[in-house]
Design a protein around this motif. Structure first.
Motif, short mmCIF file in Angstrom:
data_model
loop_
_atom_site.label_atom_id
_atom_site.label_comp_id
_atom_site.label_asym_id
_atom_site.label_seq_id
_atom_site.Cartn_x
_atom_site.Cartn_y
_atom_site.Cartn_z
N GLY A 128 87.63 -20.69 -80.11
CA GLY A 128 86.17 -20.59 -80.19
C GLY A 128 85.54 -21.82 -79.55
N GLU A 129 86.11 -22.98 -79.84
CA GLU A 129 85.57 -24.23 -79.28
C GLU A 129 85.80 -24.31 -77.77
OE1 GLU A 129 86.36 -26.73 -83.41
OE2 GLU A 129 87.43 -27.32 -81.60
N GLU A 130 86.96 -23.84 -77.33
CA GLU A 130 87.28 -23.89 -75.89
C GLU A 130 86.34 -22.98 -75.09
OE1 GLU A 130 91.38 -24.88 -74.66
OE2 GLU A 130 89.85 -26.36 -75.10
N GLU A 131 86.10 -21.79 -75.63
CA GLU A 131 85.18 -20.88 -74.93
C GLU A 131 83.79 -21.51 -74.85
OE1 GLU A 131 84.97 -16.77 -76.12
OE2 GLU A 131 87.12 -16.71 -76.55
N GLN A 132 83.37 -22.11 -75.97
CA GLN A 132 82.05 -22.72 -76.03
C GLN A 132 81.93 -23.87 -75.02
OE1 GLN A 132 79.50 -21.62 -77.86
NE2 GLN A 132 78.32 -23.14 -76.73
N LYS A 133 82.97 -24.70 -74.98
CA LYS A 133 82.99 -25.86 -74.08
C LYS A 133 82.92 -25.40 -72.61
CE LYS A 133 86.88 -28.08 -74.32
NZ LYS A 133 88.07 -28.58 -74.97
N SER A 134 83.68 -24.36 -72.30
CA SER A 134 83.72 -23.86 -70.93
C SER A 134 82.38 -23.21 -70.56
CB SER A 134 84.87 -22.86 -70.81
OG SER A 134 84.95 -22.38 -69.52
N ASP A 135 81.83 -22.45 -71.49
CA ASP A 135 80.54 -21.81 -71.24
C ASP A 135 79.44 -22.87 -71.03
OD1 ASP A 135 78.85 -19.44 -71.18
OD2 ASP A 135 78.03 -20.14 -73.08
N ASP A 136 79.52 -23.92 -71.83
CA ASP A 136 78.55 -25.01 -71.74
C ASP A 136 78.63 -25.68 -70.35
OD1 ASP A 136 76.69 -26.92 -73.07
OD2 ASP A 136 78.31 -28.32 -72.59
N LEU A 137 79.85 -25.89 -69.87
CA LEU A 137 80.01 -26.53 -68.56
C LEU A 137 79.48 -25.63 -67.45
CD1 LEU A 137 80.98 -28.95 -66.96
CD2 LEU A 137 83.31 -28.05 -67.06
N ASN A 138 79.74 -24.32 -67.58
CA ASN A 138 79.18 -23.37 -66.60
C ASN A 138 77.66 -23.44 -66.57
OD1 ASN A 138 80.94 -21.14 -65.14
ND2 ASN A 138 82.02 -21.70 -67.01
N LYS A 139 77.06 -23.48 -67.75
CA LYS A 139 75.60 -23.48 -67.82
C LYS A 139 75.03 -24.79 -67.29
CE LYS A 139 75.00 -20.04 -71.37
NZ LYS A 139 75.37 -19.76 -72.73
N ARG A 140 75.70 -25.90 -67.60
CA ARG A 140 75.20 -27.19 -67.11
C ARG A 140 75.37 -27.30 -65.59
NH1 ARG A 140 76.49 -32.18 -69.52
NH2 ARG A 140 78.60 -31.47 -69.85
N TYR A 141 76.43 -26.68 -65.08
CA TYR A 141 76.58 -26.66 -63.62
C TYR A 141 75.42 -25.89 -62.99
CZ TYR A 141 78.33 -26.19 -58.94
OH TYR A 141 78.43 -26.25 -57.57
N ASP A 142 75.07 -24.75 -63.60
CA ASP A 142 73.96 -23.95 -63.06
C ASP A 142 72.66 -24.75 -63.06
OD1 ASP A 142 75.60 -21.82 -62.63
OD2 ASP A 142 75.06 -20.77 -64.47
N LEU A 143 72.48 -25.55 -64.11
CA LEU A 143 71.25 -26.33 -64.22
C LEU A 143 71.20 -27.50 -63.23
CD1 LEU A 143 70.72 -26.68 -68.09
CD2 LEU A 143 69.12 -25.65 -66.46
N PHE A 144 72.33 -28.22 -63.12
CA PHE A 144 72.31 -29.49 -62.36
C PHE A 144 73.19 -29.50 -61.12
CE2 PHE A 144 72.26 -30.53 -67.03
CZ PHE A 144 70.89 -30.69 -67.13
N GLY A 145 74.23 -28.66 -61.10
CA GLY A 145 75.29 -28.81 -60.09
C GLY A 145 74.90 -28.43 -58.68
N THR A 146 73.84 -27.67 -58.53
CA THR A 146 73.48 -27.24 -57.18
C THR A 146 72.63 -28.27 -56.44
OG1 THR A 146 71.75 -25.96 -58.22
CG2 THR A 146 73.71 -24.75 -57.55
#
Ligand code: OFO
Length: 170
Positions: A128-146
């Motif tokens: 549960g924590e791993e999925e959350q951590k990975s989802d969070d990184l995906n979302k933060r990439y969408d916000l800042f990574g581009t």
């Protein structure tokens, strides 16, 4: 002693955890190759965590006097054409691993193997924590990574991640 089907599923999970470690090492290498060393570090730590998970399954079988069977670890076969793709692939992989843990849990439940269920409880929470951590990184990439500056700052942040051994002691 454990039920034969449970032993087979646990041995198969060992292979999946080692494969996870291998897969994340491949992702880590991808980012290091692109000079995104923070992302490389983040995935290098994932690699260590997955290796530790595999060893917990090994230990559990040993503690129950069951044979550990080590099979061939498949080579990671994905190629990535942009920085987001490994992040998406890692979330997809974590969802796959969660389903695999749930399948073992369901089998243990069906045969009233409460000992294995108790052992797996930690992994259910961890997934549960791993999925959350990975989802969070995906979302933060969408916000800042581009944005180049956003990507740089995210990379600096991910460089500070350090390894913590699993809290499960068996
Ligand atoms: Fe093994 O922790 Fe996720 O996959």
């Amino acid at each position: 002693m454990l039920n034969k089907k449970i032993v087979d599923l646990l041995n198969s999970q060992i292979n999946k955890e080692f494969y996870s470690s291998y897969l994340y090492l491949d992702m880590s290498n991808y980012y290091y190759d692109k000079n995104l060393n923070g992302f490389g570090n983040w995935f290098a730590i994932q690699t260590q965590e997955e290796y530790a998970h595999a060893m917990l399954f090994v230990k559990y079988l040993q503690n129950n006097s069951e044979k550990v069977v080590l099979n061939v670890i498949a080579a990671p076969d994905k190629t990535y054409s942009d920085f987001k793709q490994p992040l998406e692939a890692s979330l997809e992989h974590e969802i796959f691993i969660s389903a695999s843990i749930n399948d073992i849990y369901a089998e243990a439940f069906a045969i009233k193997d409460f000992k294995t269920m108790q052992f797996l409880d930690w992994f259910v929470k961890e997934q549960g924590e791993e999925e959350q951590k990975s989802d969070d990184l995906n979302k933060r990439y969408d916000l800042f990574g581009t944005d180049a500056r956003g990507l740089y700052l995210l990379d600096v942040e991910l460089a500070s991640r350090t390894y913590n051994a699993p809290s499960l002691v068996i």
